[in-house]
Design a protein around this motif. Structure first.
Motif, short mmCIF file in Angstrom:
data_model
loop_
_atom_site.label_atom_id
_atom_site.label_comp_id
_atom_site.label_asym_id
_atom_site.label_seq_id
_atom_site.Cartn_x
_atom_site.Cartn_y
_atom_site.Cartn_z
N PHE A 264 0.87 -1.18 0.00
CA PHE A 264 0.00 0.00 0.00
C PHE A 264 0.91 1.22 0.00
CE2 PHE A 264 -2.35 3.38 2.22
CZ PHE A 264 -3.51 3.42 1.47
N ARG A 265 0.82 2.01 -1.06
CA ARG A 265 1.66 3.20 -1.19
C ARG A 265 0.75 4.42 -1.29
NH1 ARG A 265 6.36 2.42 0.50
NH2 ARG A 265 7.08 4.22 -0.71
N GLU A 288 6.80 5.18 -7.26
CA GLU A 288 5.71 4.73 -6.39
C GLU A 288 4.76 3.78 -7.10
OE1 GLU A 288 5.13 5.15 -3.21
OE2 GLU A 288 6.93 6.34 -2.87
N ALA A 292 3.96 -0.05 -5.75
CA ALA A 292 2.60 -0.51 -5.48
C ALA A 292 2.22 -1.70 -6.35
CB ALA A 292 1.60 0.62 -5.71
N LEU A 297 -2.16 1.77 -4.97
CA LEU A 297 -1.59 3.11 -4.99
C LEU A 297 -2.71 4.08 -4.64
CD1 LEU A 297 0.78 5.04 -5.66
CD2 LEU A 297 -0.14 5.14 -7.99
N PHE A 337 -0.83 -2.11 -10.74
CA PHE A 337 -1.31 -1.65 -9.44
C PHE A 337 -2.79 -1.30 -9.52
CE2 PHE A 337 0.19 1.90 -11.89
CZ PHE A 337 -0.74 2.90 -11.68
#
Length: 508
Positions: A264-265, A288, A292, A297, A337
């Motif tokens: 989880f970003r 990022e 993810a 994301l 993602f």
């Protein structure tokens, strides 16, 4: 004298086998590193010298040339410190060449002779051609995850020399525990928000991108942060790929060395395009969206991100990869993602409540215009999140607040829907190819009529048509309706794909 030692370097998230050649000769004392090293590689000269002297090992005052082959590939990072030091010891006669044959070395050296962790060990270990590899103790569990090589580690350079000469036995670090870093928040904590809860469940079950629009404090972030707990655990192949990315990015890994839960970003809205998609001027690091991978994301305050940064998401959302091209190198990062975004309906945040919005029409149009149409069209689910009722937040009299379904209950339905998708040959319904939609998401005549009406009105694009059918397939799977897609499923998918900026056309 010439000494040759094997190692590896990192480019993007991929490892590349490297041969470290060290030649010592008489002449004017000096130390040169060739083979396209970056600044951190060139600084290995001072780190290696201090580590050898601190370990009471000889440093010959001779002409030393270090070649990092192949010479046409740029080398980055401090992971070549250890192989350079070992090759120097072979060249000086402290070690014999036969004692290092068949072994690759990866690690950074401290000035006290300690062997320190470096990013990307999993990818580099996978790239070496030898049967054994020596890594820092902190990377032992990560390197052992492949199960293909014999992995060894040493705490200091002095201990490594004793191990190689057979004067001391190899000692492996204690195995890491299997305890998760943190517990996911429970979906039962969300009060009310029936439509939002449904959207989160559908997003998790089908892998559909989700946009939540609502006033401040309505629970948008609360819903989004509970979505990772609904996703099934990563498969072994997904776990290795995601761990490889996190290792290359220098992110912390669990004690067991491999990620098992979907990541989880949640980057801040001040993030740059490079930090989001990856790249960089020196080291090509994943961004990022790659961190993810196979996870979530979350972009909170979506409208506060620069529009140019948001538009960089359009291509990876379609293809599942991001190709970063620079003058020095070009790399491809995985980017499969689930995008979840949250934003206010207008600058004041009250645009969904009649008579409460303090923004002018120009201000609201400018705010909504920060989200481009092509990006908005890639959200399968677009849901307005209203503030919950008072009765849902506070008990009435002596009656307790009714508890909603827990994460474990909803996750069981999500896993069942994912298994149905796996039977169709895809990871989730969002991955169903458009060419097979007529087979796996066949429409009834009533469902087809609803979609035709939307297309004639211009309220649905060709991409949106395919996405609506995939969402309808997910709704049918969650409802236990494995056959054709009905009008009910199509209408449900259209409700979950509402226009989040319809309020802009209404005067305050």
């Amino acid at each position: 004298m010439l000494a040759i030692v094997s190692s590896a370097t990192l480019l993007g998230v991929d490892g590349w086998s490297i041969t470290v050649e060290v030649h010592t000769s008489n002449g004017l004392p000096g130390f040169a590193i060739v083979g396209l090293p970056d600044a951190s590689c060139r600084e290995a000269r001072d780190r290696v010298r201090a580590a050898l002297l601190s370990s009471e090992l000889p440093w010959e005052n001779r002409r030393v040339t270090v070649n990092l082959a192949p010479s046409g590939m740029r080398k980055s990072g401090a992971g070549l410190d250890l192989p350079i030091a070992v090759a120097l010891l072979v060249a000086s006669g402290v070690l014999r060449q036969g004692e290092t044959d068949g072994i690759a070395f990866i690690g950074e050296l401290g000035l006290d002779g300690s062997i320190r962790a470096v990013p990307g060990v999993l990818s580099m270990v996978d790239a070496v051609r030898q049967r054994r590899v020596v890594v820092p103790p902190a990377c032992f569990s990560e390197a052992s995850a492949l199960g293909r090589l014999e992995v060894r580690s040493a705490v200091t350079l002095r201990q490594l020399v004793a191990n190689l000469r057979g004067l001391a036995a190899w000692t492996d670090p204690p195995p890491g525990g299997d305890v998760e870093l943190e517990q996911d928040p429970d979906l039962a904590d969300v009060r009310g928000q029936a439509l939002g809860r449904m959207a989160v469940e559908v997003a998790a079950a089908g892998g559909h991108h989700l946009l939540l629009v609502g006033p401040p404090g309505a629970g948008k972030s609360m819903l989004a942060r509970r979505l990772p707990g609904l996703l099934p655990p990563l498969t072994p192949a997904e776990a290795l790929e995601t761990t490889r990315i996190h290792s290359a990015a220098g992110l912390a890994l669990p004690a067991r060395g491999v990620l098992r839960r979907p990541p989880f970003r949640a980057p801040h809205h001040g993030a740059s395009a490079v930090s989001l998609v990856g790249g960089g001027s020196n080291a090509m690091r994943p961004g990022e969206i790659s961190c993810a991978n196979f996870g979530v994301l979350f972009l909170d305050e979506l409208a506060e991100f620069p529009p140019a940064v948001l538009d960089t998401l359009r291509q990876p959302l379609e293809e599942g990869v991001i190709r970063v091209c620079r003058s020095r190198a070009s790399v491809t990062f995985p980017a499969r993602f689930l995008l979840v975004a949250a934003m206010n309906p207008c600058p004041c945040g009250e645009g969904l409540t009649p008579g409460s919005c303090r923004c002018g029409e120009t201000s609201r149009l400018r705010y909504s215009g920060r989200i481009s149409g092509p990006l908005l069209d890639r959200f399968d689910l677009r849901v307005n999140v209203e503030r919950p009722e008072i009765a849902q937040l506070l008990p009435m009299g002596s009656s307790p607040v009714t508890k909603a379904e827990t994460t474990s209950v909803v996750a069981a339905r999500v896993i069942a829907a994912r298994k149905l998708a796996a039977g169709r040959g895809v990871r989730c319904n969002a991955d169903i190819p458009a060419s097979t939609l007529d087979d796996v998401a066949r429409l009834t005549s009533d469902a087809r009529a609803v979609l035709e009406a939307r297309l004639r009105q211009g309220r649905l694009s060709a991409r949106g048509l395919h996405r609506v059918r995939r969402v309808a397939r997910t709704l049918a799977d969650l409802g236990g309706r494995p056959g054709s897609i009905s009008e009910e499923d199509i209408c449900g998918a259209l409700v979950l794909r509402s226009d989040p900026f319809a309020y802009v056309m209404v005067s305050p």
